[in-house]
Design a protein around this motif. Structure first.
Motif, PDB file in Angstrom:
ATOM      1  N   GLU A 168     -68.611  63.947  51.276  1.00 26.66           N
ATOM      2  CA  GLU A 168     -69.678  63.096  51.813  1.00 26.66           C
ATOM      3  C   GLU A 168     -70.552  63.833  52.843  1.00 26.66           C
ATOM      4  OE1 GLU A 168     -67.832  59.598  53.296  1.00 26.66           O
ATOM      5  OE2 GLU A 168     -67.296  58.848  51.303  1.00 26.66           O
ATOM      6  N   GLY A 169     -71.032  65.018  52.457  1.00 23.95           N
ATOM      7  CA  GLY A 169     -71.956  65.752  53.303  1.00 23.95           C
ATOM      8  C   GLY A 169     -71.311  66.553  54.416  1.00 23.95           C
ATOM      9  N   VAL A 170     -69.987  66.599  54.464  1.00 20.80           N
ATOM     10  CA  VAL A 170     -69.265  67.344  55.496  1.00 20.80           C
ATOM     11  C   VAL A 170     -68.448  68.445  54.830  1.00 20.80           C
ATOM     12  CG1 VAL A 170     -67.586  67.245  57.377  1.00 20.80           C
ATOM     13  CG2 VAL A 170     -69.145  65.323  56.989  1.00 20.80           C
ATOM     14  N   PHE A 171     -68.537  69.657  55.380  1.00 20.87           N
ATOM     15  CA  PHE A 171     -67.739  70.782  54.912  1.00 20.87           C
ATOM     16  C   PHE A 171     -66.587  70.988  55.879  1.00 20.87           C
ATOM     17  CE2 PHE A 171     -66.962  75.440  55.306  1.00 20.87           C
ATOM     18  CZ  PHE A 171     -66.361  75.630  54.066  1.00 20.87           C
ATOM     19  N   TYR A 172     -65.361  70.886  55.382  1.00 25.74           N
ATOM     20  CA  TYR A 172     -64.153  71.072  56.183  1.00 25.74           C
ATOM     21  C   TYR A 172     -63.624  72.480  55.897  1.00 25.74           C
ATOM     22  CZ  TYR A 172     -64.363  66.023  56.824  1.00 25.74           C
ATOM     23  OH  TYR A 172     -64.784  64.756  57.154  1.00 25.74           O
ATOM     24  N   ALA A 173     -63.827  73.390  56.829  1.00 28.48           N
ATOM     25  CA  ALA A 173     -63.445  74.786  56.627  1.00 28.48           C
ATOM     26  C   ALA A 173     -61.941  74.952  56.740  1.00 28.48           C
ATOM     27  CB  ALA A 173     -64.141  75.666  57.651  1.00 28.48           C
ATOM     28  N   LYS A 215     -60.918  73.695  61.797  1.00 27.44           N
ATOM     29  CA  LYS A 215     -59.645  73.188  62.312  1.00 27.44           C
ATOM     30  C   LYS A 215     -59.807  71.679  62.525  1.00 27.44           C
ATOM     31  CE  LYS A 215     -58.386  77.681  64.174  1.00 27.44           C
ATOM     32  NZ  LYS A 215     -58.006  78.499  65.355  1.00 27.44           N
ATOM     33  N   ASP A 216     -59.470  71.124  63.695  1.00 24.75           N
ATOM     34  CA  ASP A 216     -59.641  69.679  63.866  1.00 24.75           C
ATOM     35  C   ASP A 216     -60.961  69.331  64.548  1.00 24.75           C
ATOM     36  OD1 ASP A 216     -59.224  70.419  66.469  1.00 24.75           O
ATOM     37  OD2 ASP A 216     -57.373  69.289  66.743  1.00 24.75           O
ATOM     38  N   GLY A 217     -61.761  70.362  64.879  1.00 27.07           N
ATOM     39  CA  GLY A 217     -63.085  70.116  65.441  1.00 27.07           C
ATOM     40  C   GLY A 217     -63.110  69.649  66.872  1.00 27.07           C
ATOM     41  N   SER A 218     -61.975  69.683  67.579  1.00 28.43           N
ATOM     42  CA  SER A 218     -61.878  69.041  68.894  1.00 28.43           C
ATOM     43  C   SER A 218     -62.298  69.926  70.063  1.00 28.43           C
ATOM     44  CB  SER A 218     -60.442  68.568  69.128  1.00 28.43           C
ATOM     45  OG  SER A 218     -59.547  69.679  69.138  1.00 28.43           O
ATOM     46  N   ALA A 219     -62.395  71.244  69.861  1.00 30.10           N
ATOM     47  CA  ALA A 219     -62.697  72.133  70.986  1.00 30.10           C
ATOM     48  C   ALA A 219     -64.135  72.001  71.450  1.00 30.10           C
ATOM     49  CB  ALA A 219     -62.399  73.588  70.620  1.00 30.10           C
ATOM     50  N   ARG A 275     -71.981  80.503  65.843  1.00 30.24           N
ATOM     51  CA  ARG A 275     -70.961  80.132  64.864  1.00 30.24           C
ATOM     52  C   ARG A 275     -69.946  81.250  64.685  1.00 30.24           C
ATOM     53  NH1 ARG A 275     -69.548  80.701  59.476  1.00 30.24           N
ATOM     54  NH2 ARG A 275     -68.920  78.785  58.382  1.00 30.24           N
ATOM     55  N   LYS A 276     -70.446  82.473  64.550  1.00 30.88           N
ATOM     56  CA  LYS A 276     -69.539  83.602  64.353  1.00 30.88           C
ATOM     57  C   LYS A 276     -68.589  83.767  65.531  1.00 30.88           C
ATOM     58  CE  LYS A 276     -71.035  87.625  62.758  1.00 30.88           C
ATOM     59  NZ  LYS A 276     -71.547  89.014  62.676  1.00 30.88           N
ATOM     60  N   ARG A 277     -69.111  83.649  66.754  1.00 29.21           N
ATOM     61  CA  ARG A 277     -68.279  83.854  67.941  1.00 29.21           C
ATOM     62  C   ARG A 277     -67.226  82.756  68.104  1.00 29.21           C
ATOM     63  NH1 ARG A 277     -71.905  85.081  73.085  1.00 29.21           N
ATOM     64  NH2 ARG A 277     -70.043  86.204  73.791  1.00 29.21           N
ATOM     65  N   LEU A 278     -67.467  81.592  67.492  1.00 29.04           N
ATOM     66  CA  LEU A 278     -66.572  80.454  67.678  1.00 29.04           C
ATOM     67  C   LEU A 278     -65.707  80.150  66.461  1.00 29.04           C
ATOM     68  CD1 LEU A 278     -69.074  78.056  69.478  1.00 29.04           C
ATOM     69  CD2 LEU A 278     -67.179  79.300  70.535  1.00 29.04           C
ATOM     70  N   LEU A 279     -65.715  81.037  65.466  1.00 33.05           N
ATOM     71  CA  LEU A 279     -64.983  80.750  64.231  1.00 33.05           C
ATOM     72  C   LEU A 279     -63.496  80.500  64.456  1.00 33.05           C
ATOM     73  CD1 LEU A 279     -66.461  83.067  61.448  1.00 33.05           C
ATOM     74  CD2 LEU A 279     -66.458  80.568  61.520  1.00 33.05           C
ATOM     75  N   ASP A 280     -62.948  81.065  65.515  1.00 36.02           N
ATOM     76  CA  ASP A 280     -61.516  80.906  65.758  1.00 36.02           C
ATOM     77  C   ASP A 280     -61.187  79.661  66.576  1.00 36.02           C
ATOM     78  OD1 ASP A 280     -60.999  83.262  64.387  1.00 36.02           O
ATOM     79  OD2 ASP A 280     -61.198  84.491  66.188  1.00 36.02           O
ATOM     80  N   THR A 281     -62.202  78.874  66.955  1.00 37.61           N
ATOM     81  CA  THR A 281     -61.947  77.658  67.732  1.00 37.61           C
ATOM     82  C   THR A 281     -62.074  76.435  66.831  1.00 37.61           C
ATOM     83  OG1 THR A 281     -64.235  77.195  68.422  1.00 37.61           O
ATOM     84  CG2 THR A 281     -63.006  78.822  69.706  1.00 37.61           C
ATOM     85  N   ALA A 282     -61.634  75.299  67.362  1.00 35.05           N
ATOM     86  CA  ALA A 282     -61.679  74.039  66.598  1.00 35.05           C
ATOM     87  C   ALA A 282     -63.012  73.357  66.845  1.00 35.05           C
ATOM     88  CB  ALA A 282     -60.513  73.138  67.007  1.00 35.05           C
ATOM     89  N   MET A 283     -64.060  73.839  66.202  1.00 36.13           N
ATOM     90  CA  MET A 283     -65.408  73.335  66.491  1.00 36.13           C
ATOM     91  C   MET A 283     -65.928  72.424  65.382  1.00 36.13           C
ATOM     92  SD  MET A 283     -68.094  76.391  65.585  1.00 36.13           S
ATOM     93  CE  MET A 283     -67.921  77.347  64.080  1.00 36.13           C
ATOM     94  N   THR A 284     -66.902  71.611  65.782  1.00 34.76           N
ATOM     95  CA  THR A 284     -67.682  70.814  64.847  1.00 34.76           C
ATOM     96  C   THR A 284     -69.122  71.263  64.974  1.00 34.76           C
ATOM     97  OG1 THR A 284     -66.209  68.905  65.039  1.00 34.76           O
ATOM     98  CG2 THR A 284     -68.421  68.500  64.197  1.00 34.76           C
ATOM     99  N   LEU A 285     -69.740  71.629  63.862  1.00 36.22           N
ATOM    100  CA  LEU A 285     -71.104  72.139  63.864  1.00 36.22           C
ATOM    101  C   LEU A 285     -72.011  71.152  63.142  1.00 36.22           C
ATOM    102  CD1 LEU A 285     -72.149  75.803  63.285  1.00 36.22           C
ATOM    103  CD2 LEU A 285     -73.383  73.960  62.136  1.00 36.22           C
ATOM    104  N   HIS A 286     -73.018  70.655  63.879  1.00 35.51           N
ATOM    105  CA  HIS A 286     -73.999  69.745  63.303  1.00 35.51           C
ATOM    106  C   HIS A 286     -75.282  70.528  63.049  1.00 35.51           C
ATOM    107  CE1 HIS A 286     -71.745  66.028  64.448  1.00 35.51           C
ATOM    108  NE2 HIS A 286     -71.290  66.831  65.392  1.00 35.51           N
ATOM    109  N   ALA A 287     -75.788  70.478  61.831  1.00 31.26           N
ATOM    110  CA  ALA A 287     -77.012  71.199  61.503  1.00 31.26           C
ATOM    111  C   ALA A 287     -77.749  70.443  60.412  1.00 31.26           C
ATOM    112  CB  ALA A 287     -76.696  72.618  61.033  1.00 31.26           C
TER     113      ALA A 287
END
Length: 406
Positions: A357-362, A14-18, A294-306
């Motif tokens: 550029e190295g970012v995956f936008y789901a 989503k927008d990654g803001s949560a 990740r699975k538990r938060l799939l419905d939120t607007a998260m940003t995952l750094h790995a």
């Protein structure tokens, strides 16, 4: 349509803001971007038990339907060479916590009897003795019984503030008034029909209305451990109940505040924060922790750094163009060499989106859960500018990103 594997370092949903999820070691990770922005830090580190802990991962549709087909995978190790190594880990976490907290913020450090005394001394050093607020006892009934000693049935949560300006609102966590708390008090009814109790002490009469809220003390015996069939259970060892984290978060934060957990584990802190309208910052070094969170938060607007994780796997997917949306159909998946589960049963989660550029936008995601044991084979991708991409997380925690060939 052909696909090729690509490295990536970040996912945006989503927008990654949560909130933010980071795969990082608390001793090495850089949290400076969030310095002074966090209202509450909850730490649930290893307890120095000398044991290894695991994730029980269900496999395939039948595994999620019955619970019988499952893998036992390493989650994290609680083994240390001695107290010095353990306390170095704890010091790093506490120093990061202090750096992250704003002036009104609070720290909650969750341990048991093994290291809580050492941790109290360390917290006094880092946060200051004057900033100690509570030693909370979380008492529970689950676990075994000992005949050699009194059974150990509680954890310790050390509550410290960042400064005298700290925020705390106990009225945000009321409890139902129970009959046993009314004990020998006299029962009365006022002119409006409200029931109340009275007791005399020191020459004064104290009145307590039955419908008035009561609030927790520093012994929490009303929050139970997760039971074997609790719907919250993820299979991740040492998972804490959501009610415990909600009490901590609601009493120490405002809506919209940022809550951090540097030993994120199964992601319960993030879930409790999101459900209660707070943002989250979660860190953990375990790939299995990252997978479960990740699975538990799939419905939120998260940003995952790995860190880039690109195991050698084989994947095939069909790309069917449409007018407004394209259909992406997952056709096959082959787990890395040496894995006993392969094929689509090995896929636990997958997402489609765009790569840049190295970012995956789901854009769309699917995951196996108790209420959705069958993994959807088709996800839709809108006609947007960007390189179509597929991200797969398998039952072993392997993450692979695939982008469409030019």
């Amino acid at each position: 349509m052909s696909w090729r594997q690509a490295a990536y370092h970040q996912e945006v949903h989503k927008d990654g803001s949560a909130g933010y999820v980071l795969q990082t070691d608390v001793r090495k990770g850089d949290y400076s971007h969030w310095a002074g922005q966090v209202q509450c830090v909850y730490l649930d580190p290893p307890f120095m038990t000398g044991e290894d802990f695991f994730l029980r991962m269900r496999v395939g549709e039948k595994g999620w339907e019955t619970g019988r087909n499952a893998l036992t995978l390493p989650a994290y190790s609680d083994r240390f060479s001695g107290k010095a190594e353990y306390l170095a880990l704890l010091r790093a976490a506490l120093e990061n916590a202090k750096m992250l907290l704003n002036e009104t913020g609070s720290l909650f450090l969750h341990l048991d009897s093994r290291m809580s005394a050492h941790a109290r001394i360390l917290c006094d050093e880092i946060f200051g003795e004057s900033n100690f607020v509570n030693e909370i006892i979380w008492a529970y009934q689950s676990g075994g019984r000992s005949m050699k000693r009194f059974s150990r049935k509680h954890d310790v949560i050390l509550f410290y503030r960042k400064s005298r300006k700290h925020f705390f609102d106990i009225t945000a966590v009321p409890l139902p008034r129970s009959e046993n708390r009314q004990n020998h008090m006299r029962r009365c009814v006022d002119e409006n029909g409200r029931t109340y109790r009275t007791i005399q002490s020191g020459g004064k009469t104290y009145t307590y209305y039955d419908d008035d809220p009561v609030y927790p003390g520093d012994v929490w015996a009303d929050v139970s451990h997760l039971q074997q069939k609790d719907p919250q259970r993820t299979g991740y060892d040492t998972q804490k109940p959501q009610a415990l984290l909600s009490r901590i978060i609601l009493s120490s934060t405002h809506p919209g505040d940022l809550v951090a957990d540097l030993f994120g584990g199964s992601g319960t802190t993030a879930i409790a924060a999101a459900i209660n309208g707070r943002r989250y910052l979660i860190g953990d070094m375990s790939p299995m922790a990252l997978s479960v969170t990740r699975k538990r938060l799939l419905d939120t607007a998260m940003t995952l750094h790995a860190p880039a994780l690109c195991p050698l796997v084989n994947m095939e997917a069909d790309f069917v163009p449409g007018i407004a949306f394209h259909d992406v159909q997952l056709a096959s998946y082959e787990a890395p060499e040496g894995c006993q589960v392969t094929g689509l049963d090995a896929v636990d989660q997958w997402s489609v989106g765009f790569y840049q550029e190295g970012v995956f936008y789901a854009h769309a995601s699917a995951a196996r859960r108790k209420h959705t044991p069958a993994l959807p084979r088709v996800l839709q991708l809108p006609q947007l500018r960007g390189t179509p991409a597929i991200l797969i997380v398998d039952v072993y925690g392997n993450r692979s990103l695939w982008i469409q060939e030019e």
